[in-house]
Design a protein around this motif. Structure first.
Motif, PDB file in Angstrom:
ATOM      1  N   ILE A 129       0.851  -1.184   0.000  1.00 41.08           N
ATOM      2  CA  ILE A 129       0.000   0.000   0.000  1.00 41.08           C
ATOM      3  C   ILE A 129       0.889   1.237   0.000  1.00 41.08           C
ATOM      4  CG2 ILE A 129      -1.809   1.257   1.228  1.00 41.08           C
ATOM      5  CD1 ILE A 129      -2.552  -1.444   2.559  1.00 41.08           C
ATOM      6  N   ASP A 130       0.816   2.020  -1.078  1.00 37.20           N
ATOM      7  CA  ASP A 130       1.652   3.220  -1.230  1.00 37.20           C
ATOM      8  C   ASP A 130       3.088   2.904  -0.831  1.00 37.20           C
ATOM      9  OD1 ASP A 130      -0.192   6.014  -1.623  1.00 37.20           O
ATOM     10  OD2 ASP A 130      -1.221   4.184  -1.076  1.00 37.20           O
ATOM     11  N   SER A 131       3.615   1.902  -1.499  1.00 37.45           N
ATOM     12  CA  SER A 131       4.917   1.352  -1.127  1.00 37.45           C
ATOM     13  C   SER A 131       6.077   2.196  -1.638  1.00 37.45           C
ATOM     14  CB  SER A 131       5.052  -0.064  -1.706  1.00 37.45           C
ATOM     15  OG  SER A 131       6.313  -0.617  -1.411  1.00 37.45           O
ATOM     16  N   VAL A 132       7.124   2.247  -0.831  1.00 35.29           N
ATOM     17  CA  VAL A 132       8.416   2.712  -1.332  1.00 35.29           C
ATOM     18  C   VAL A 132       8.798   1.793  -2.490  1.00 35.29           C
ATOM     19  CG1 VAL A 132      10.869   2.951  -0.781  1.00 35.29           C
ATOM     20  CG2 VAL A 132       9.126   3.633   0.895  1.00 35.29           C
ATOM     21  N   GLY A 133       9.335   2.366  -3.556  1.00 37.48           N
ATOM     22  CA  GLY A 133       9.592   1.597  -4.765  1.00 37.48           C
ATOM     23  C   GLY A 133      11.030   1.148  -4.927  1.00 37.48           C
ATOM     24  N   THR A 134      11.353   0.786  -6.144  1.00 36.54           N
ATOM     25  CA  THR A 134      12.661   0.204  -6.440  1.00 36.54           C
ATOM     26  C   THR A 134      13.814   1.151  -6.150  1.00 36.54           C
ATOM     27  OG1 THR A 134      12.444   0.919  -8.742  1.00 36.54           O
ATOM     28  CG2 THR A 134      11.731  -1.310  -8.234  1.00 36.54           C
ATOM     29  N   PHE A 135      13.559   2.450  -6.278  1.00 38.99           N
ATOM     30  CA  PHE A 135      14.634   3.430  -6.100  1.00 38.99           C
ATOM     31  C   PHE A 135      14.598   4.114  -4.733  1.00 38.99           C
ATOM     32  CE2 PHE A 135      13.862   3.259 -10.736  1.00 38.99           C
ATOM     33  CZ  PHE A 135      15.085   2.733 -11.118  1.00 38.99           C
ATOM     34  N   GLY A 136      13.907   3.503  -3.778  1.00 36.44           N
ATOM     35  CA  GLY A 136      13.914   4.027  -2.421  1.00 36.44           C
ATOM     36  C   GLY A 136      13.211   5.359  -2.303  1.00 36.44           C
TER      37      GLY A 136
END
Length: 275
Positions: A129-136
């Protein structure tokens, strides 16, 4: 209150709670930066009301290093050990002797859930849910300074929380007070340590290797983690789907727990991705 002693030289006592599960296998819920288990109470309450708790398994709410009721001090001169948290999650699953389980994570907890999914094939399904993604995370110095100022300014914590949570009409005042209290406790220990640890990273190879079905839920009006981050996760994770919630900010689990509970219940009940 139940605690789990996380093993290793950097050990700490992890606080956790157990509640009835909405899925056919146990589910572990992981909060975001400076969060606590209270962030999940509205969703779990809605799941119960919607009749999602017909299975006999258990859900576990865990508070990771330095957050909520899990005390932890970062070793002097070190960054926050963000890459250790997935191992902490897996150690907790071992402690509970889970043969299979699901993960649900919000914000930084979403990032942790995805990374754990690359390390443990017992994990069946992952919802973020509204996650931090691959690039932080890429926070500027001014925003990082605010995190550090929050250590000693409770009024600033409340102000920041009101900007982070766009709507809070569906949660009780008691839950809101608990969230703000444990945010103050957590920021007192960690300050800006987690955003700093997530700066300048690239986990594209790890996340693109995920084999589990992944549900990505995203608030359209999230000012901290934009929609493009969720779209990127959808694009690189093979068995993934994206659900965008209109007029919702960074915290759908607080802002619209009714809808989030329905989507999670549907996802875990179906146990597959509809294409």
């Amino acid at each position: 209150m139940p605690y789990f002693s996380v093993p290793g030289e950097d050990s700490y006592e992890m606080f956790y709670e157990e509640v009835p599960s909405s899925a056919s296998v146990p589910t572990i819920y992981i909060h975001g930066n400076l969060g606590c288990n209270d962030w999940w109470y509205p969703v779990l309450s809605q799941m119960k009301e919607q009749g999602c708790g017909r299975y006999t398994e258990t859900s576990y709410l865990i508070e990771f290093r330095g957050c909520g009721r899990s005390e932890y001090q970062i070793p002097k001169g070190k960054l926050f050990p963000i890459e250790k948290i997935p191992h902490d999650v897996i150690a907790f699953a071992n402690f509970k002797k889970l043969t299979s389980y699901n993960l649900v994570g919000h914000s930084t907890g979403g990032f942790i859930s995805l990374l754990a999914g690359t390390k443990d094939d017992r994990i069946q399904n992952i919802a973020v849910i509204d996650s931090v993604g691959t690039f932080g995370l890429s926070f500027n110095d001014e925003l990082l300074k605010i995190y550090d100022q929050m250590k000693t300014d409770a009024s600033l914590v409340e102000k920041v929380m009101r900007k982070t949570v766009k709507h809070k009409k569906q949660i009780s005042e008691e839950t809101w007070k608990g969230i703000c209290h444990y945010t103050q406790v957590s920021v007192g220990r960690l300050g800006s340590a987690i955003p700093r640890a997530l700066a300048g990273v690239d986990f594209t190879p790890q996340f693109s290797s995920l084999l589990q079905p992944v549900l990505v839920i995203q608030g359209q009006e999230d000012a901290l983690i934009p929609l493009e981050v969720a779209e990127n996760l959808k694009n690189i994770i093979r068995k993934s789907q994206l659900r965008v919630l209109n007029n919702i900010g960074h915290s759908p689990n607080i802002e619209d727990p009714t809808t989030v509970a329905y989507i999670l219940g549907e996802f875990f009940d179906l146990k597959k991705i509809n294409t």
